[in-house]
Motif scaffolding. Structure first.
Motif, PDB file in Angstrom:
ATOM      1  N   ASP A  78      -4.120  17.340 -13.487  1.00  0.00           N
ATOM      2  CA  ASP A  78      -5.423  17.417 -14.137  1.00  0.00           C
ATOM      3  C   ASP A  78      -6.112  16.054 -14.239  1.00  0.00           C
ATOM      4  N   PHE A  79      -5.419  14.980 -13.922  1.00  0.00           N
ATOM      5  CA  PHE A  79      -5.965  13.640 -14.092  1.00  0.00           C
ATOM      6  C   PHE A  79      -6.985  13.354 -12.994  1.00  0.00           C
ATOM      7  N   ALA A  80      -8.216  13.037 -13.395  1.00  0.00           N
ATOM      8  CA  ALA A  80      -9.310  12.803 -12.440  1.00  0.00           C
ATOM      9  C   ALA A  80     -10.073  11.555 -12.870  1.00  0.00           C
ATOM     10  N   PRO A  81      -9.510  10.380 -12.640  1.00  0.00           N
ATOM     11  CA  PRO A  81     -10.131   9.153 -13.138  1.00  0.00           C
ATOM     12  C   PRO A  81     -11.457   8.842 -12.443  1.00  0.00           C
ATOM     13  N   ALA A  82     -12.402   8.382 -13.235  1.00  0.00           N
ATOM     14  CA  ALA A  82     -13.678   7.913 -12.673  1.00  0.00           C
ATOM     15  C   ALA A  82     -13.676   6.399 -12.511  1.00  0.00           C
ATOM     16  N   THR A  83     -12.891   5.699 -13.336  1.00  0.00           N
ATOM     17  CA  THR A  83     -12.906   4.241 -13.315  1.00  0.00           C
ATOM     18  C   THR A  83     -11.502   3.674 -13.173  1.00  0.00           C
ATOM     19  N   LEU A  84     -11.424   2.523 -12.504  1.00  0.00           N
ATOM     20  CA  LEU A  84     -10.171   1.815 -12.254  1.00  0.00           C
ATOM     21  C   LEU A  84     -10.309   0.375 -12.723  1.00  0.00           C
ATOM     22  N   LEU A  85      -9.296  -0.127 -13.408  1.00  0.00           N
ATOM     23  CA  LEU A  85      -9.150  -1.550 -13.686  1.00  0.00           C
ATOM     24  C   LEU A  85      -7.845  -1.999 -13.054  1.00  0.00           C
ATOM     25  N   ASP A  86      -7.928  -2.856 -12.038  1.00  0.00           N
ATOM     26  CA  ASP A  86      -6.736  -3.359 -11.362  1.00  0.00           C
ATOM     27  C   ASP A  86      -6.568  -4.830 -11.721  1.00  0.00           C
ATOM     28  N   GLY A 109      -5.039  -8.905  -6.065  1.00  0.00           N
ATOM     29  CA  GLY A 109      -4.770  -9.337  -4.702  1.00  0.00           C
ATOM     30  C   GLY A 109      -5.943  -9.007  -3.797  1.00  0.00           C
ATOM     31  N   PRO A 110      -5.691  -8.402  -2.624  1.00  0.00           N
ATOM     32  CA  PRO A 110      -6.776  -8.049  -1.721  1.00  0.00           C
ATOM     33  C   PRO A 110      -7.373  -6.668  -1.983  1.00  0.00           C
ATOM     34  N   GLY A 111      -7.073  -6.084  -3.143  1.00  0.00           N
ATOM     35  CA  GLY A 111      -7.635  -4.773  -3.461  1.00  0.00           C
ATOM     36  C   GLY A 111      -6.816  -3.604  -2.983  1.00  0.00           C
ATOM     37  N   THR A 112      -5.524  -3.806  -2.769  1.00  0.00           N
ATOM     38  CA  THR A 112      -4.670  -2.756  -2.220  1.00  0.00           C
ATOM     39  C   THR A 112      -4.672  -1.513  -3.102  1.00  0.00           C
ATOM     40  N   VAL A 113      -4.581  -1.706  -4.423  1.00  0.00           N
ATOM     41  CA  VAL A 113      -4.586  -0.556  -5.334  1.00  0.00           C
ATOM     42  C   VAL A 113      -5.866   0.252  -5.185  1.00  0.00           C
ATOM     43  N   MET A 114      -6.989  -0.435  -5.054  1.00  0.00           N
ATOM     44  CA  MET A 114      -8.269   0.274  -4.951  1.00  0.00           C
ATOM     45  C   MET A 114      -8.283   1.203  -3.739  1.00  0.00           C
ATOM     46  N   TRP A 115      -7.757   0.732  -2.612  1.00  0.00           N
ATOM     47  CA  TRP A 115      -7.698   1.582  -1.417  1.00  0.00           C
ATOM     48  C   TRP A 115      -6.797   2.789  -1.667  1.00  0.00           C
ATOM     49  N   TYR A 159       0.843  -1.201   0.000  1.00  0.00           N
ATOM     50  CA  TYR A 159       0.000   0.000   0.000  1.00  0.00           C
ATOM     51  C   TYR A 159       0.880   1.253   0.000  1.00  0.00           C
ATOM     52  N   ALA A 160       1.896   1.281   0.840  1.00  0.00           N
ATOM     53  CA  ALA A 160       2.763   2.455   0.931  1.00  0.00           C
ATOM     54  C   ALA A 160       3.438   2.744  -0.407  1.00  0.00           C
ATOM     55  N   ALA A 161       3.939   1.704  -1.068  1.00  0.00           N
ATOM     56  CA  ALA A 161       4.588   1.893  -2.370  1.00  0.00           C
ATOM     57  C   ALA A 161       3.591   2.392  -3.417  1.00  0.00           C
ATOM     58  N   LEU A 162       2.423   1.789  -3.442  1.00  0.00           N
ATOM     59  CA  LEU A 162       1.407   2.184  -4.418  1.00  0.00           C
ATOM     60  C   LEU A 162       0.939   3.612  -4.196  1.00  0.00           C
ATOM     61  N   THR A 201      -4.069  -0.499 -13.605  1.00  0.00           N
ATOM     62  CA  THR A 201      -2.922  -0.756 -12.734  1.00  0.00           C
ATOM     63  C   THR A 201      -2.535  -2.228 -12.754  1.00  0.00           C
ATOM     64  N   LEU A 202      -1.240  -2.457 -12.628  1.00  0.00           N
ATOM     65  CA  LEU A 202      -0.673  -3.798 -12.496  1.00  0.00           C
ATOM     66  C   LEU A 202       0.448  -3.680 -11.475  1.00  0.00           C
ATOM     67  N   SER A 203       0.284  -4.302 -10.318  1.00  0.00           N
ATOM     68  CA  SER A 203       1.292  -4.131  -9.272  1.00  0.00           C
ATOM     69  C   SER A 203       1.721  -5.473  -8.693  1.00  0.00           C
ATOM     70  N   TYR A 204       3.032  -5.654  -8.607  1.00  0.00           N
ATOM     71  CA  TYR A 204       3.621  -6.856  -8.014  1.00  0.00           C
ATOM     72  C   TYR A 204       3.063  -8.121  -8.677  1.00  0.00           C
ATOM     73  N   VAL A 205       2.982  -8.085 -10.011  1.00  0.00           N
ATOM     74  CA  VAL A 205       2.448  -9.213 -10.781  1.00  0.00           C
ATOM     75  C   VAL A 205       3.458  -9.720 -11.799  1.00  0.00           C
ATOM     76  N   LEU A 206       4.234  -8.840 -12.411  1.00  0.00           N
ATOM     77  CA  LEU A 206       5.128  -9.244 -13.493  1.00  0.00           C
ATOM     78  C   LEU A 206       6.154 -10.280 -13.044  1.00  0.00           C
ATOM     79  N   ASP A 207       6.489 -10.285 -11.750  1.00  0.00           N
ATOM     80  CA  ASP A 207       7.450 -11.274 -11.264  1.00  0.00           C
ATOM     81  C   ASP A 207       6.872 -12.689 -11.264  1.00  0.00           C
TER      82      ASP A 207
END
Length: 323
Positions: free
Chosen positions: A79-87, A91-97, A63-66, A155-161
């Motif tokens: 200026d970036f104001a996203p309305a939608t997220l695709l993660d 995992g447990p939804g860390t990016v969403m938080w 979470y801290a890194a993200l 977003t794609l986090s801690y997956v490529l490994d």
């Protein structure tokens, strides 16, 4: 960079009643698999105990890194104001938080995750926490990503490994095809993690992506092995975090590598990125900087430089310096 209070409370409620010794053993197994970048066909988060161990010992650091990477994105694209997220690989939804904290404009999130235990845990952690209902999807990168909706922020986090190197380029292409605004990729701050992020960066710049962060340019990366580009985010350890990791130090430094790529990039002031902890002395600061012309400089800033010196004294690893 602490966890949101509702998330911390939800994790503690989930862990309550689970023997600490079991959490520690599961955490050790997970850490070993992550460090070794094990690809044996088995999911790292294969049962409920591993999911809980991840939430207790690993989620706070990711979470801290993200959140730090998203802060750099906001800094580069205010200026970036996203309305939608695709993660993807949620995992447990860390990016969403982290994204909900960074972007109050967010009104919807689709989360793709193959592991049923961590997906169930993520659903429970987020119940009633957001102004929208998260759309959890069961599926993996190979067979299910193509059916996911496009989003403003992908977003794609801690997956490529967890995937074979040959799969990174086609995955980057598919992720980019789902991106309406910005794609953020985060990996562990190791030489191998940086190399994977760099592969995505180079692949997508070649098809027109604009770099938002951390790079102040779209030139070839000037860093040469054995050096590598990475950053660190400090987070306080909660009592549960300390006990789950059998740690004594009340904080943790999560090292990470990342890149944020946009469909378009408005004109922005020239800036430089601090690539290492500044080295301060009496009346001087030495900075390792990535510059907008695609080069690296070891800059010495002294008191004679006035405002520039005061800015350098306040700078930290990962910061951007204007001008």
């Amino acid at each position: 960079m602490d966890l949101p209070t509702p998330l911390r409370a939800a994790i503690e409620a989930e862990i309550a009643g689970t023997p600490l010794a079991d959490l520690r053993r599961a955490g050790e197994v997970l850490s070993g698999r992550y460090r070794a970048e094990t690809r044996d066909g088995r999911m790292h988060l294969s049962d409920d105990l591993f999911a809980k161990a991840y939430a207790a010992a690993r989620l706070p650091a990711t979470y801290a890194a993200l959140r730090a990477a998203l802060a750099s994105l906001v800094e580069g694209r205010p200026d970036f104001a996203p309305a939608t997220l695709l993660d993807v690989g949620a995992g447990p939804g860390t990016v969403m938080w982290a994204a909900a904290d960074a972007f109050p404009t967010l009104i919807g999130a689709t989360l793709l995750e193959a592991s049923a235990p961590i997906r169930r845990l993520g659903h429970r952690l987020g119940v009633g926490a957001f102004a929208f209902t998260p759309d959890w999807r069961a599926g993996d990168l190979a067979s299910d990503l193509a059916a996911m909706p496009r989003a403003d922020l992908v977003t794609l986090s801690y997956v490529l490994d967890e995937i074979a190197p040959a799969e990174i380029a086609p995955l980057a292409d598919t992720l980019w095809s789902k991106t309406d605004g910005v794609l953020l990729v985060v990996e562990p701050g190791t030489p191998a993690g940086w190399a994977r992020v760099l592969a995505v960066r180079d692949r997508l710049i070649a098809v027109g992506a604009c770099v938002v962060a951390p790079c102040p340019h779209a030139h070839s990366c000037p860093i040469v092995a054995p050096d590598w580009c990475h950053f660190a985010q400090r987070l306080p350890r909660s009592r549960l975090h300390l006990r789950a990791k059998e740690a004594e130090v009340p904080y943790e430094d999560e090292k990470f590598a990342y890149v944020a790529l946009a469909r378009d990039a408005p004109a922005r002031p020239s800036y430089q990125r601090v690539l290492a902890p500044p080295r301060a002395g009496s009346g001087k600061v030495r900075l390792k900087l990535c510059r907008p012309d695609g080069t690296i400089a070891d800059a010495l800033v002294t008191k004679r430089d006035g405002d520039r010196f005061r800015e350098a004294r306040r700078a930290d690893w990962g910061d951007r310096l204007e001008g």
